[in-house]
Design an enzyme around this catalytic site. Structure first.
Site, PDB file in Angstrom:
ATOM      1  N   LEU A  12       0.821  -1.216   0.000  1.00 42.75           N
ATOM      2  CA  LEU A  12       0.000   0.000   0.000  1.00 42.75           C
ATOM      3  C   LEU A  12       0.852   1.261   0.000  1.00 42.75           C
ATOM      4  O   LEU A  12       0.422   2.306  -0.478  1.00 42.75           O
ATOM      5  CB  LEU A  12      -0.918   0.016   1.234  1.00 42.75           C
ATOM      6  CG  LEU A  12      -1.945  -1.112   1.348  1.00 42.75           C
ATOM      7  CD1 LEU A  12      -2.666  -1.027   2.690  1.00 42.75           C
ATOM      8  CD2 LEU A  12      -2.946  -1.038   0.204  1.00 42.75           C
ATOM      9  N   GLY A  47       7.634   3.316   3.446  1.00 45.45           N
ATOM     10  CA  GLY A  47       8.109   4.304   4.397  1.00 45.45           C
ATOM     11  C   GLY A  47       9.611   4.255   4.557  1.00 45.45           C
ATOM     12  O   GLY A  47      10.305   3.555   3.811  1.00 45.45           O
ATOM     13  N   GLY A  48      10.100   4.986   5.526  1.00 46.04           N
ATOM     14  CA  GLY A  48      11.542   5.067   5.735  1.00 46.04           C
ATOM     15  C   GLY A  48      12.165   3.765   6.189  1.00 46.04           C
ATOM     16  O   GLY A  48      13.331   3.495   5.893  1.00 46.04           O
ATOM     17  N   GLY A  65      10.423   0.559   6.003  1.00 50.89           N
ATOM     18  CA  GLY A  65       9.775  -0.643   5.488  1.00 50.89           C
ATOM     19  C   GLY A  65       8.532  -0.308   4.686  1.00 50.89           C
ATOM     20  O   GLY A  65       8.290   0.846   4.312  1.00 50.89           O
ATOM     21  N   CYS A  66       7.745  -1.347   4.408  1.00 52.71           N
ATOM     22  CA  CYS A  66       6.555  -1.209   3.573  1.00 52.71           C
ATOM     23  C   CYS A  66       5.292  -1.472   4.372  1.00 52.71           C
ATOM     24  O   CYS A  66       5.317  -2.116   5.420  1.00 52.71           O
ATOM     25  CB  CYS A  66       6.629  -2.186   2.397  1.00 52.71           C
ATOM     26  SG  CYS A  66       8.037  -1.919   1.298  1.00 52.71           S
ATOM     27  N   ASP A 123       5.565  14.809  12.808  1.00 50.63           N
ATOM     28  CA  ASP A 123       5.739  14.404  11.414  1.00 50.63           C
ATOM     29  C   ASP A 123       4.412  14.482  10.668  1.00 50.63           C
ATOM     30  O   ASP A 123       4.082  13.605   9.880  1.00 50.63           O
ATOM     31  CB  ASP A 123       6.324  12.995  11.333  1.00 50.63           C
ATOM     32  CG  ASP A 123       6.901  12.682   9.961  1.00 50.63           C
ATOM     33  OD1 ASP A 123       7.283  13.624   9.242  1.00 50.63           O
ATOM     34  OD2 ASP A 123       6.974  11.491   9.602  1.00 50.63           O
TER      35      ASP A 123
END
Length: 448
Positions: free
Chosen positions: A157, A160-161, A163-164, A276
């Site tokens: 989907l 990210g920094g 992982g997925c 963030d």
């Protein structure tokens, strides 16, 4: 642990002359000395005892016999207890040597989880209570592996920094988003711990719900509710370029986001600073209700912010935090202002002008946001001329206040919330009553 428990129950018996000293290994306490059994004392008068040598010898013999019996009893009891402890230790060593590797991994995971307050993992799926209102579920790694089709690439989907995020179907036929974090870097471990800890204590309709977590060797997984329409970033800057987001839908997304932030800033004790906030961390469900996600960088009030590594995403980071490391709730307000500009203008927070030159949306838009003659022309063409100009000016004014360089000039998120509520239709969670026949957007209001 059983051998330790058995050792803790051990009562050491030290024999020294006729005095016995008992040491309780559990408490580390020495009880008052208990005298050895005293010789039998006759009720006959002392003057008669002095002239009875036979009686004196009998009493001495009786004393020696009692003393010997006591010593023998202590030795037998100590020997028996020692044999029991030795048996338990041997059994423990045997079991440890014959424990399957998978069980050892789970044991390691349990110890790891304890380090950040989560309870030990038990069985395939167990629950550990984190607060009075939430229960966090530990999920078996194999279950999540099956749910995501062995983390199939086509089920990704987002990335990210660390992982997925994968789409997964759980055993109860509920779809979920599974974030997979790989590696043992201190940053990834810290973010995992922070996110699970915070989301296990937070419950709000505009903040993503945590369904569970898992730890398997170096791999850590976080399971969230699935948000069918993905992130705001994908909707605005992806293939559709915001075509599904009408004016009222965009203002509703801003209102939902403000409600989530207000909960973090005003109602969480201690206060939580997201740190963030950005369009990729604002997720949309099937009805375009928005929820804040990705709390790995969040900090709470009372944290020594001077020791926090500078983190965030270029374009959303407040200038005082970027330049001086000063972090407050107004840093989130600045990031919210940037998101509001994205919704209003349809532009990315930072755009490349040349291979080595970039321009931020704040720098580009600021001079035009306060010019009523220019403002309507810089609005996203997909929503241009679809709103009341008074509402457009008001949203632009809110955005200008949020992105002020000086944090003290920025409003509190509560003030932002109150400014947006009158601009959102009643059926979408605001107070605006639409008199025209134009439908706002086919979405459901967020419960708050």
């Amino acid at each position: 642990m059983r051998s330790v428990a058995a050792a803790a129950l051990l009562v050491l018996v030290v024999v020294h002359g006729p005095i016995f000293v008992f040491v309780d290994a559990r408490q580390g306490l020495v009880f008052p000395p208990i005298s050895a059994p005293q010789p039998f004392i006759s009720s006959v008068s002392p003057s008669l005892n002095a002239f009875s040598p036979v009686a004196e010898m009998a009493r001495a013999e009786h004393h020696r016999g009692s003393h010997n019996k006591t010593i023998i009893s202590v030795i037998v009891a100590s020997t028996a207890l020692g044999l029991i402890i030795l048996s338990v230790i041997c059994l423990r060593i045997y079991r440890k040597r014959n424990t399957p590797k998978s069980q050892k991994d789970n044991s390691h995971s349990s110890a790891y989880a304890k380090d950040f307050v989560l309870a030990p993992f038990m069985g395939k799926q167990s629950s550990s209570k984190m607060s009075s209102t939430r229960v966090v579920t530990f999920m078996d790694y194999k279950l999540l592996e099956t749910a995501t089709n062995n983390f199939r690439e086509s089920d990704i989907l987002g990335v990210g920094g660390f992982g997925c995020v994968y789409k997964g179907l759980l055993d109860n036929n509920v779809y979920a988003a599974v974030k997979r974090l790989n590696g043992e870097s201190p940053d990834s471990i810290r973010e995992f711990q922070t996110e699970v800890d915070l989301l296990s204590k937070i419950r709000h309709p505009n903040i993503i719900s945590l369904l569970g977590y898992s730890i398997h060797g170096d791999t850590r997984l976080i399971v969230y509710e699935l948000m069918e329409n993905g992130s705001l970033e994908t909707q605005l800057h992806g293939p559709s370029h915001g075509s599904a987001l009408t004016w009222y839908c965009r203002i509703k997304i801003a209102l939902d986001t403000a409600r989530g932030l207000e909960y973090l800033h005003e109602h969480c004790k201690p206060q939580v600073i997201h740190r963030d906030l950005k369009s990729s961390n604002i997720l949309l469900d099937s009805n375009y209700n928005s929820k804040l996600s990705d709390f790995g960088l969040a900090v709470t009030q009372g944290t020594n912010k001077g020791n926090i590594k500078l983190s965030g995403t270029l374009g959303y980071v407040a200038p005082e935090y970027l330049l001086d490391g000063k972090l407050t709730d107004k840093s989130d307000v600045y990031a919210f202002g940037v998101v509001l500009l994205e919704l209003l203008l349809g532009r990315r927070p930072v755009e490349k002008l040349a291979p080595s030159q970039c321009q931020s949306i704040v720098t580009w838009a600021m001079p035009q946001l306060t010019d009523r003659s220019k403002l309507p022309h810089i609005v996203d063409p997909l929503i241009r001329d679809t709103m009341d100009l008074k509402h457009l000016y008001q949203v632009a004014a809110v955005a200008v206040l949020c992105i002020q360089p000086e944090p003290s000039y920025r409003p509190l998120i509560t003030d932002v919330l109150h400014s947006l509520v009158p601009l959102v239709p009643v059926e979408l969670g605001g107070t605006l009553r639409i008199t025209q026949d134009k439908p706002a957007v086919s979405v459901q209001p967020t419960e708050s």
